[in-house]
Write a protein that holds these residues in place. Structure first.
Motif, short mmCIF file in Angstrom:
data_model
loop_
_atom_site.label_atom_id
_atom_site.label_comp_id
_atom_site.label_asym_id
_atom_site.label_seq_id
_atom_site.Cartn_x
_atom_site.Cartn_y
_atom_site.Cartn_z
N HIS A 73 0.52 -1.65 -0.03
CA HIS A 73 0.00 0.24 0.26
C HIS A 73 0.87 1.43 0.24
O HIS A 73 1.19 2.13 1.20
N PRO A 74 1.21 1.38 -1.02
CA PRO A 74 2.43 2.73 -1.52
C PRO A 74 1.63 4.19 -1.46
O PRO A 74 2.38 4.97 -0.46
N ASP A 75 0.49 4.14 -0.90
CA ASP A 75 -0.44 6.02 -0.40
C ASP A 75 -0.38 5.31 1.47
O ASP A 75 0.47 7.09 1.23
N LYS A 76 0.41 4.93 1.85
CA LYS A 76 0.17 5.01 2.92
C LYS A 76 2.15 5.63 3.55
O LYS A 76 2.12 6.23 3.85
N PHE A 77 3.01 5.04 2.53
CA PHE A 77 4.14 5.12 2.53
C PHE A 77 4.56 6.28 2.23
O PHE A 77 4.71 7.55 2.78
N VAL A 78 3.71 7.29 1.08
CA VAL A 78 3.41 8.41 0.65
C VAL A 78 3.49 9.70 1.68
O VAL A 78 3.82 10.17 1.93
N GLY A 79 2.01 9.03 2.51
CA GLY A 79 1.59 10.00 3.54
C GLY A 79 2.91 10.12 4.82
O GLY A 79 2.73 10.88 5.30
#
Length: 277
Positions: free
Chosen positions: A148-154
């Motif tokens: 889930h790269p969206d979590k890492f982006v945040g």
């Protein structure tokens, strides 16, 4: 499969942006934390030796320096762990992205992750239910965290903002030491300045390092020049510069991580096309 073909497939699946960013992150954090810790120790010695003889004047400064040194230990541990997680996330999501584009055939672990990330088949094919491989199950569990790269982006975005402040703060001691060094150069070359040598001083109180009632709190003239010639001053000055460079390298690595993770998230979410990271 030959050795060259195996190596070629491994290189195709490698997230080069994440690899570069990880190396830069480890290098920057090590440089910032190691040099910053020693530079703070050197500053403590300089204050004790030359700028104040009363411990009460710099007691609060010593507490702040020791607190910053403990923060440095925690910062180093956190970033080495987070850098490893970002590298793992880069490997997993890059594998899923390149499977979408058909760049290479994934391994069992890649298939397990891509099923988790992209919502692909989960054990049922043309021949009916199939028994999932144990390694594939493990990778599907990892995929729930790393896929889930969206979590890492945040998280990386927040860390980048915080580290931007750290980067700005790391420039303050460099500025102070550079001003002191410039004053020493003026004392060493009196022909280049119209001021009297005795009035050229380095005042630690004007930077908030010491309280205004600290005595002497400043060093002037030839005494200041002798301090600038000591190995302690030269080493501390260069250590702060190295820590500043390390902070800049860490900031660049976080920006690289964020760009790569954002791209992977966009591809996995929208199935877009473009240059793969």
């Amino acid at each position: 499969m030959g050795l060259l073909e195996c190596c070629a497939r491994c290189l195709i699946g490698a997230p080069f942006a994440s690899l570069v960013a990880t190396g830069l992150c480890f290098f920057g954090v090590a440089l910032f934390c190691g040099c910053g810790h020693e530079a703070l120790t050197g500053t403590e010695q300089l204050i004790e030796t030359y700028f104040s003889k009363n411990y009460q004047d710099y007691e609060y400064l010593m507490d702040v320096i020791h607190a910053f040194q403990y923060v440095i230990y925690g910062t180093a541990s956190f970033f080495f762990l987070y850098g490893a997680l970002l590298l793992a996330e880069g490997f997993y999501t890059t594998g899923a992205v390149r499977q979408i584009f058909g760049d290479y055939k994934t391994t069992i672990c890649g298939k397990g992750l891509s099923a988790t990330v992209t919502g692909g088949p989960k054990g049922r094919g043309a021949r009916g239910p199939q028994r999932a491989h144990s390694l594939q199950r493990v990778c599907q569990c990892l995929g729930k965290w790393l896929g889930h790269p969206d979590k890492f982006v945040g998280i990386t975005y927040v860390l980048t903002i915080i580290w931007l402040l750290v980067f700005a703060c790391s420039a303050v001691p460099v500025y102070i030491y550079f001003n002191t060094w410039t004053t020493c150069q003026s004392i060493a070359n009196p022909s280049k300045t119209t001021a009297s040598i005795g009035t050229l001083c380095a005042d630690a109180r004007m930077y908030g390092v010491l309280p205004w009632n600290a005595f002497p709190g400043k060093v002037c003239g030839s005494n200041l020049l002798s301090i600038c010639k000591t190995s302690e001053f030269q080493m501390t000055f260069h250590l702060f510069i190295a820590a500043f460079v390390g902070a800049a390298a860490t900031l660049v690595s976080l920006l690289t991580f964020m760009i790569a993770a954002t791209y992977n998230f966009a591809v996995l979410k929208l199935m877009g096309r473009g240059t793969k990271f």
